[in-house]
Design an enzyme around this catalytic site. Sequence first.
Site, PDB file in Angstrom:
ATOM      1  N   ILE A  62       0.803  -1.242   0.061  1.00 39.46           N
ATOM      2  CA  ILE A  62       0.047  -0.090  -0.144  1.00 39.46           C
ATOM      3  C   ILE A  62       0.861   1.373  -0.008  1.00 39.46           C
ATOM      4  CG2 ILE A  62      -2.128  -0.966   0.989  1.00 39.46           C
ATOM      5  CD1 ILE A  62      -1.364   0.263   3.655  1.00 39.46           C
ATOM      6  N   THR A 135      -9.452   0.215  15.021  1.00 38.13           N
ATOM      7  CA  THR A 135      -9.692  -0.592  16.051  1.00 38.13           C
ATOM      8  C   THR A 135      -9.948   0.059  17.500  1.00 38.13           C
ATOM      9  OG1 THR A 135      -7.998  -1.842  17.711  1.00 38.13           O
ATOM     10  CG2 THR A 135      -7.183  -0.356  16.403  1.00 38.13           C
ATOM     11  N   ASP A 136     -10.433  -0.598  18.202  1.00 35.49           N
ATOM     12  CA  ASP A 136     -10.998   0.100  19.709  1.00 35.49           C
ATOM     13  C   ASP A 136      -9.733   0.725  20.601  1.00 35.49           C
ATOM     14  OD1 ASP A 136     -10.129  -2.483  20.476  1.00 35.49           O
ATOM     15  OD2 ASP A 136     -11.925  -2.853  21.630  1.00 35.49           O
ATOM     16  N   GLU A 137      -8.533   0.309  20.001  1.00 35.89           N
ATOM     17  CA  GLU A 137      -7.293   0.363  21.004  1.00 35.89           C
ATOM     18  C   GLU A 137      -7.034   1.927  20.761  1.00 35.89           C
ATOM     19  OE1 GLU A 137      -4.316  -2.703  20.709  1.00 35.89           O
ATOM     20  OE2 GLU A 137      -5.944  -4.318  20.182  1.00 35.89           O
ATOM     21  N   TYR A 184       1.219   0.242  18.123  1.00 40.25           N
ATOM     22  CA  TYR A 184       0.365  -0.299  17.359  1.00 40.25           C
ATOM     23  C   TYR A 184      -0.995   0.998  17.085  1.00 40.25           C
ATOM     24  CZ  TYR A 184      -4.131  -2.474  15.875  1.00 40.25           C
ATOM     25  OH  TYR A 184      -4.879  -3.000  15.299  1.00 40.25           O
ATOM     26  N   LYS A 188      -2.575   3.284  14.219  1.00 42.11           N
ATOM     27  CA  LYS A 188      -3.877   3.298  13.990  1.00 42.11           C
ATOM     28  C   LYS A 188      -4.337   4.666  14.165  1.00 42.11           C
ATOM     29  CE  LYS A 188      -5.731   0.241  12.292  1.00 42.11           C
ATOM     30  NZ  LYS A 188      -6.087  -0.049  10.994  1.00 42.11           N
ATOM     31  N   TYR A 241       0.480 -13.072  30.104  1.00 43.85           N
ATOM     32  CA  TYR A 241       0.884 -11.682  30.510  1.00 43.85           C
ATOM     33  C   TYR A 241       0.553 -11.276  31.859  1.00 43.85           C
ATOM     34  CZ  TYR A 241       2.224 -11.564  25.561  1.00 43.85           C
ATOM     35  OH  TYR A 241       2.955 -11.538  24.384  1.00 43.85           O
ATOM     36  N   ASP A 314       4.524  -9.148  32.305  1.00 47.12           N
ATOM     37  CA  ASP A 314       3.490  -8.246  31.667  1.00 47.12           C
ATOM     38  C   ASP A 314       3.923  -7.672  30.312  1.00 47.12           C
ATOM     39  OD1 ASP A 314       1.076  -7.541  31.214  1.00 47.12           O
ATOM     40  OD2 ASP A 314       0.774  -6.439  32.975  1.00 47.12           O
ATOM     41  N   HIS A 318       0.764  -2.327  28.700  1.00 52.86           N
ATOM     42  CA  HIS A 318      -0.290  -3.128  28.710  1.00 52.86           C
ATOM     43  C   HIS A 318      -1.805  -2.878  28.920  1.00 52.86           C
ATOM     44  CE1 HIS A 318      -1.863  -7.917  29.009  1.00 52.86           C
ATOM     45  NE2 HIS A 318      -2.546  -6.908  28.298  1.00 52.86           N
TER      46      HIS A 318
HETATM   47  P1  NAD Z   1      -3.506  -9.411   9.931  1.00 51.91           P
HETATM   48  O1  NAD Z   1      -2.108  -8.849  10.597  1.00 51.91           O
HETATM   49  O2  NAD Z   1      -4.136 -10.777  10.211  1.00 51.91           O
HETATM   50  O3  NAD Z   1      -3.558  -8.934   8.377  1.00 51.91           O
HETATM   51  C1  NAD Z   1      -2.970  -7.797   7.848  1.00 51.91           C
HETATM   52  C2  NAD Z   1      -3.032  -8.111   6.144  1.00 51.91           C
HETATM   53  O4  NAD Z   1      -2.502  -6.926   5.759  1.00 51.91           O
HETATM   54  C3  NAD Z   1      -1.809  -9.186   5.821  1.00 51.91           C
HETATM   55  O5  NAD Z   1      -2.492  -9.982   4.732  1.00 51.91           O
HETATM   56  C4  NAD Z   1      -0.660  -8.581   5.287  1.00 51.91           C
HETATM   57  O6  NAD Z   1      -0.049  -9.117   4.332  1.00 51.91           O
HETATM   58  C5  NAD Z   1      -1.300  -7.181   4.734  1.00 51.91           C
HETATM   59  N1  NAD Z   1      -0.553  -6.007   4.776  1.00 51.91           N
HETATM   60  C6  NAD Z   1       0.514  -5.877   5.910  1.00 51.91           C
HETATM   61  N2  NAD Z   1       1.314  -4.719   5.294  1.00 51.91           N
HETATM   62  C7  NAD Z   1       0.831  -4.430   4.016  1.00 51.91           C
HETATM   63  C8  NAD Z   1       1.324  -3.544   3.299  1.00 51.91           C
HETATM   64  N3  NAD Z   1       2.562  -2.585   3.404  1.00 51.91           N
HETATM   65  N4  NAD Z   1       0.712  -3.589   2.023  1.00 51.91           N
HETATM   66  C9  NAD Z   1      -0.065  -4.184   1.672  1.00 51.91           C
HETATM   67  N5  NAD Z   1      -0.624  -5.375   2.522  1.00 51.91           N
HETATM   68  C10 NAD Z   1      -0.124  -5.296   3.823  1.00 51.91           C
HETATM   69  O7  NAD Z   1      -4.496  -8.358  10.597  1.00 51.91           O
HETATM   70  P2  NAD Z   1      -6.062  -8.432  10.941  1.00 51.91           P
HETATM   71  O8  NAD Z   1      -6.048  -8.945  12.241  1.00 51.91           O
HETATM   72  O9  NAD Z   1      -6.842  -9.330   9.798  1.00 51.91           O
HETATM   73  O10 NAD Z   1      -6.722  -6.993  10.947  1.00 51.91           O
HETATM   74  C11 NAD Z   1      -7.148  -6.203   9.840  1.00 51.91           C
HETATM   75  C12 NAD Z   1      -7.373  -4.823  10.267  1.00 51.91           C
HETATM   76  O11 NAD Z   1      -8.666  -4.722  11.152  1.00 51.91           O
HETATM   77  C13 NAD Z   1      -6.306  -3.860  10.525  1.00 51.91           C
HETATM   78  O12 NAD Z   1      -6.266  -2.789  10.157  1.00 51.91           O
HETATM   79  C14 NAD Z   1      -6.645  -3.827  12.019  1.00 51.91           C
HETATM   80  O13 NAD Z   1      -5.958  -2.806  12.594  1.00 51.91           O
HETATM   81  C15 NAD Z   1      -7.926  -3.905  12.226  1.00 51.91           C
HETATM   82  N6  NAD Z   1      -8.488  -4.523  13.513  1.00 51.91           N
HETATM   83  C16 NAD Z   1      -8.200  -5.748  13.749  1.00 51.91           C
HETATM   84  C17 NAD Z   1      -8.609  -6.344  15.043  1.00 51.91           C
HETATM   85  C18 NAD Z   1      -8.267  -7.978  15.368  1.00 51.91           C
HETATM   86  O14 NAD Z   1      -8.781  -8.263  16.710  1.00 51.91           O
HETATM   87  N7  NAD Z   1      -7.746  -8.574  14.699  1.00 51.91           N
HETATM   88  C19 NAD Z   1      -9.699  -5.821  15.810  1.00 51.91           C
HETATM   89  C20 NAD Z   1      -9.981  -4.619  15.148  1.00 51.91           C
HETATM   90  C21 NAD Z   1      -9.551  -3.861  14.232  1.00 51.91           C
HETATM   91  P1  TYD Z   2      -3.732  -9.907  21.427  1.00 54.55           P
HETATM   92  O1  TYD Z   2      -4.378 -11.307  20.803  1.00 54.55           O
HETATM   93  O2  TYD Z   2      -2.350 -10.019  21.279  1.00 54.55           O
HETATM   94  O3  TYD Z   2      -4.643  -8.603  21.182  1.00 54.55           O
HETATM   95  P2  TYD Z   2      -4.591  -7.177  21.548  1.00 54.55           P
HETATM   96  O4  TYD Z   2      -3.345  -7.195  22.484  1.00 54.55           O
HETATM   97  O5  TYD Z   2      -4.680  -6.514  20.317  1.00 54.55           O
HETATM   98  O6  TYD Z   2      -5.712  -7.193  22.477  1.00 54.55           O
HETATM   99  O7  TYD Z   2      -3.960 -10.226  22.996  1.00 54.55           O
HETATM  100  C1  TYD Z   2      -5.101 -10.397  23.818  1.00 54.55           C
HETATM  101  C2  TYD Z   2      -4.866 -10.335  25.015  1.00 54.55           C
HETATM  102  O8  TYD Z   2      -4.079 -11.500  25.565  1.00 54.55           O
HETATM  103  C3  TYD Z   2      -3.882  -9.108  25.672  1.00 54.55           C
HETATM  104  O9  TYD Z   2      -4.596  -8.493  26.797  1.00 54.55           O
HETATM  105  C4  TYD Z   2      -2.719  -9.554  25.742  1.00 54.55           C
HETATM  106  C5  TYD Z   2      -2.924 -11.018  26.182  1.00 54.55           C
HETATM  107  N1  TYD Z   2      -1.954 -11.779  25.769  1.00 54.55           N
HETATM  108  C6  TYD Z   2      -1.160 -12.869  26.638  1.00 54.55           C
HETATM  109  O10 TYD Z   2      -1.494 -12.901  27.876  1.00 54.55           O
HETATM  110  N2  TYD Z   2      -0.341 -13.695  26.192  1.00 54.55           N
HETATM  111  C7  TYD Z   2       0.001 -13.824  24.823  1.00 54.55           C
HETATM  112  O11 TYD Z   2       0.837 -14.746  24.519  1.00 54.55           O
HETATM  113  C8  TYD Z   2      -0.787 -12.967  23.970  1.00 54.55           C
HETATM  114  C9  TYD Z   2      -0.307 -13.112  22.609  1.00 54.55           C
HETATM  115  C10 TYD Z   2      -1.507 -12.104  24.548  1.00 54.55           C
END
Ligand code: NAD
Ligand code: TYD
Length: 378
Positions: A62, A135-137, A184, A188, A241, A314, A318
């Site tokens: 991208i 994300t909500d983060e 992160y 975002k 953690y 931790d 966190h």
């Molecule tokens: P993921 O890490 O599983 O996938 C990310 C994808 O983006 C991969 O296919 C990767 O190859 C591609 N990518 C990374 N860098 C790129 C670049 N420079 N150019 C083109 N493609 C690239 O992520 P996910 O968990 O599927 O999350 C997708 C989106 O949703 C993200 O924007 C994340 O911030 C958001 N989101 C995720 C969660 C969650 O719980 N996973 C929750 C809320 C929002």
């Molecule tokens: P994660 O799946 O990394 O999502 P996020 O940090 O975006 O919420 O982690 C979810 C929760 O689990 C977070 O509070 C961190 C905790 N965690 C562990 O305790 N051990 C682990 O190995 C991982 C990956 C996460």
Amino acid sequence: MKRTIIITGGAGFIGNHVVRLFVNKYPEHNIINLDKLTYAGNLANLKDVEDKPNYKFVKMDICDFEGVYKLMQDAHVDGIIHLAAESHVDRSIKDPFTFARTNVMGTLSLLQAAKLYWESQPERWEGKLFYHISTDEVYGALELTNPEGVIPPFSTKASSGKHHLAYGDKFFTEDLKYQPHSPYSASKASSDHFVRAFHDTYGMPTVVTNCSNNYGPYQFPEKLIPLFINNIRHRKPLPVYGKGENVRDWLYVEDHARAIDTIFHHGTVAETYNIGGFNEWKNIDIIRLLIRTVDRQLGRAEGEDENLITFVTDRAGHDMRYAIDSRKLQRELGWEPSLQFEEGIEKTVRWYLDNQEWMDNVTSGDYMKYYDDMYSNR
Ligand code: NAD
Ligand code: TYD
């Protein structure tokens, strides 16, 4: 109306569910999956749609502004659903530059390419949409004001199971100020600001959604749920953690994909929608549920793998609690989660146990080496 939509990050966890939903549900739309295929992207996630006539994969970064601009011109793109990102908090702590590059500069590159292309068209913004997935983060952390949990003021199908508690009085609403803590979430947050700036400055039709933690099939096993399912299966330690007290609000990934579909087609331009299921869980409670579920599904005595729980240092900075208030989306667009959490976990564990080959592929060889280097405390 026939549309040509770029879905970025379609080979990742959430992206593949969004691509699948759009390709199958809208045969009249052309869906272009634009993905760089980083460690998190995996085309095996899309085997079932790769031969569909309305689906095309383009391997592209991208951040490649010229490439994205040309693709938009050649394909006459009128919609962008932007999921591509670096998404793992632990990686962002070790390597914040990559997060700024992809999440901030990459989003800006897409925005600028869309702006130049759409402004050059006679109908300009008409019929166009830049939909940014966040994300909500970005809202920061909520306090654990009710550590034992109380009956929550709201509920949905996701939170309708046996466990149904809220661990604080406050929830993330769309009007909260951004207070990101991790590299992160900071990256975002910055990308969200750029998207809104393109609406406010140039009039680009944009929408932003902020979703809570997703779970389900095809999630990369660096995230809590797939990592722990795989470790329980192989009887490897489960690195919890801190004390495992942190709270996350979990949503089944297909429910997120359905919300994205609803908002893409019916959302109001320039709005923000929070997406979540009012489904808060302490990490340690999820981990115990995962152990019971994996043990049962593998024919082991339920809970016999509790000894794998290993409390480790931790995570730096966190965030204590995330809890989304998604009533705006429910009220305005009628979206609700379809799956109750324990049901979703049952399905998810079944999927990972049935798809060991997928898991072995992503956790093998070179990847594991990188993985070990990144996470030396495991
Ligand atoms: P993921 O890490 O599983 O996938 C990310 C994808 O983006 C991969 O296919 C990767 O190859 C591609 N990518 C990374 N860098 C790129 C670049 N420079 N150019 C083109 N493609 C690239 O992520 P996910 O968990 O599927 O999350 C997708 C989106 O949703 C993200 O924007 C994340 O911030 C958001 N989101 C995720 C969660 C969650 O719980 N996973 C929750 C809320 C929002
Ligand atoms: P994660 O799946 O990394 O999502 P996020 O940090 O975006 O919420 O982690 C979810 C929760 O689990 C977070 O509070 C961190 C905790 N965690 C562990 O305790 N051990 C682990 O190995 C991982 C990956 C996460």
